[in-house]
Design an enzyme around this catalytic site. Structure first.
Site, PDB file in Angstrom:
ATOM      1  N   GLU A  63       0.817  -1.212   0.000  1.00 49.24           N
ATOM      2  CA  GLU A  63       0.000   0.000   0.000  1.00 49.24           C
ATOM      3  C   GLU A  63       0.853   1.264   0.000  1.00 49.24           C
ATOM      4  O   GLU A  63       0.514   2.253  -0.659  1.00 49.24           O
ATOM      5  CB  GLU A  63      -0.942   0.000   1.208  1.00 49.24           C
ATOM      6  CG  GLU A  63      -2.075  -1.013   1.127  1.00 49.24           C
ATOM      7  CD  GLU A  63      -3.107  -0.637   0.061  1.00 49.24           C
ATOM      8  OE1 GLU A  63      -3.159   0.548  -0.338  1.00 49.24           O
ATOM      9  OE2 GLU A  63      -3.840  -1.538  -0.368  1.00 49.24           O
ATOM     10  N   CYS A 225     -11.813   1.986 -16.850  1.00 45.48           N
ATOM     11  CA  CYS A 225     -12.081   3.417 -16.703  1.00 45.48           C
ATOM     12  C   CYS A 225     -10.753   4.173 -16.608  1.00 45.48           C
ATOM     13  O   CYS A 225     -10.463   4.869 -15.630  1.00 45.48           O
ATOM     14  CB  CYS A 225     -12.945   3.662 -15.464  1.00 45.48           C
ATOM     15  SG  CYS A 225     -13.739   5.282 -15.425  1.00 45.48           S
ATOM     16  N   CYS A 232     -15.764   2.028 -22.254  1.00 43.08           N
ATOM     17  CA  CYS A 232     -17.122   2.112 -21.723  1.00 43.08           C
ATOM     18  C   CYS A 232     -17.996   0.936 -22.157  1.00 43.08           C
ATOM     19  O   CYS A 232     -18.904   0.517 -21.419  1.00 43.08           O
ATOM     20  CB  CYS A 232     -17.773   3.419 -22.158  1.00 43.08           C
ATOM     21  SG  CYS A 232     -16.932   4.902 -21.543  1.00 43.08           S
ATOM     22  N   CYS A 235     -17.854  -1.738 -19.559  1.00 41.59           N
ATOM     23  CA  CYS A 235     -17.952  -1.324 -18.164  1.00 41.59           C
ATOM     24  C   CYS A 235     -19.260  -1.796 -17.539  1.00 41.59           C
ATOM     25  O   CYS A 235     -20.343  -1.588 -18.104  1.00 41.59           O
ATOM     26  CB  CYS A 235     -17.862   0.200 -18.068  1.00 41.59           C
ATOM     27  SG  CYS A 235     -17.985   0.813 -16.365  1.00 41.59           S
ATOM     28  N   CYS A 241     -23.660   5.509 -15.582  1.00 39.43           N
ATOM     29  CA  CYS A 241     -22.585   6.495 -15.607  1.00 39.43           C
ATOM     30  C   CYS A 241     -23.056   7.782 -16.268  1.00 39.43           C
ATOM     31  O   CYS A 241     -23.381   7.806 -17.472  1.00 39.43           O
ATOM     32  CB  CYS A 241     -21.377   5.933 -16.350  1.00 39.43           C
ATOM     33  SG  CYS A 241     -19.981   7.081 -16.411  1.00 39.43           S
TER      34      CYS A 241
END
Length: 401
Positions: A63, A225, A232, A235, A241
């Site tokens: 992380e 994205c 798209c 997606c 969206c």
């Protein structure tokens, strides 16, 4: 799925549907390969179930590395790091220079120093209990936020990944996805609180799947994205969206007005003595490159010849006189906030004992020893040019070096 109206309340109303669609897509197309995210898998190679905990140390390292760097860049560094510092205790007791050397090439080196400090603080807490049991590690967000270099998104990523805690994240991928889904009309960084509300809203709709949802959100942003040319058609959130409905998803997230990026020329002296040693100095522990080693030099003043810049800087920073000889290499390097051109010249040491007037320490080293010191990425080409000039074998400056 219905088109998504703008506004937090509306997102909350359909967040369960969004979660379901996202998880269905992710279970088929997400980055669920142990070779891509080894810290996210159980010791037997299985993806963790909601009731499972993961070893927090590997998640912590990943992380922090991912704060400013993409996954494909981080992966070899994470593997090499885990070989060098396989446990929290090993890292906590490591020398800072060894830590910076292992981080070399990842950039934003303050992350490495803060990770070392966080490991030392965590190990001091866990020493009486032992780090092997994940349940002994802190499970509260506020405890993680007390550690150096751990912000809200990093802490949420650690806790949701390791313990499936119902906490949201807000990295660049998630921010971009949310900006498009909501067709937010302002740069996201201006409305961080609102974006946190949206992200937490998605987790709150399925808190038992927080780990999977956060990973799915990141994978959606990283694979479909994307910043340019979002896919798209593939997606799972297309029908919800608002950016897609507008016909111009590329217009989101709305960008800040471009800033002028300053350009500077830096004169760098590669100083050699009669013994064939080269002079290096260690930067102060401040800024992005704090604690790293470098060849001495500094900014060119207006109207100043670069050779004069180098001679002046070496006198001001190290109290030495040099003869500035031939050019070794010219290196252009871009940071997020400035562009630099390093004009590098070979120099012969004439007089004066080098003193760290603007650095932590200075050191004469054999050229073959340069690989043992952590240098910023821009110096890799300088070192390679020096070794070629001297007729010496190239140094191994790989991640695993």
């Amino acid at each position: 799925m219905p088109s998504l109206p703008l506004g937090t309340t509306d997102l909350e109303a359909i967040s369960a549907d969004l979660d379901q669609a996202l998880l269905q897509w992710w279970e088929k197309h997400g980055r669920r390969d142990p070779a891509q995210k080894p810290w996210m898998f159980m010791p037997d190679g299985a993806w963790p179930e909601p009731q499972h905990s993961l070893p927090p140390y590997g998640v912590l390292v990943a992380e922090v590395m991912l704060q400013q760097t993409q996954l494909q860049v981080v992966l070899p560094y994470w593997r090499a790091w885990m070989e060098a510092f396989p446990r929290l205790e090993v890292l906590a007791e490591a020398d800072e220079q060894a830590v910076l050397l292992r981080w070399q090439g990842l950039g934003y080196y303050s992350r490495a120093r803060r990770l070392l400090a966080a490991a030392q603080q965590l190990f001091a807490e866990l020493r009486p209990i032992g780090e092997a049991d994940p349940q002994a590690w802190p499970h509260q967000l506020d405890r993680w936020l007390l550690l150096p270099g751990i912000g809200r998104s990093t802490a949420g990523g650690i806790l949701s990944s390791a313990f499936n805690s119902p906490l949201a994240i807000l990295d660049g991928n998630v921010r971009r996805v949310l900006a498009r889904v909501m067709a937010h009309s302002h740069p996201p960084m201006r409305h961080q609180g609102l974006f946190w509300t949206w992200s937490q809203c998605l987790i709150a709709a399925a808190p038992q799947r927080a780990r999977d949802l956060n990973q799915a959100l990141m994978d959606l942003g990283a694979t479909l994205c994307t910043p340019r040319h979002p896919a798209c058609a593939s997606c799972p959130w297309q029908s919800a969206c608002a950016a897609y409905a507008s016909g111009s998803p590329d217009h989101y997230p709305v960008k800040e007005a471009p800033r002028d990026v300053p350009f500077q020329v830096i004169g760098v002296g590669v100083v050699l003595n009669q013994a064939g040693q080269v002079l290096i100095d260690q930067r102060l522990n401040e800024g992005l490159l704090g604690g790293m080693w470098e060849f001495p030099g500094g900014k060119q003043e207006p109207g100043e010849l670069i050779q004069a810049t180098i001679a002046r800087e070496l006198m001001e920073e190290l109290a030495i006189e040099v003869t500035v000889d031939q050019e070794l290499i010219c290196v252009d390097h871009a940071y997020s906030h400035k562009r630099l051109r390093f004009e590098v010249y070979l120099c012969t040491w004439c007089s004066g004992e080098p003193q760290p007037l603007a650095s932590q320490q200075v050191r004469w080293v054999q050229p073959q020893e340069l690989g043992a010191y952590p240098f910023p990425a821009a110096n890799a080409r300088i070192i390679a040019a020096l070794m070629t000039h001297l007729g010496l074998p190239a140094l191994d400056q790989s991640v695993s070096g």
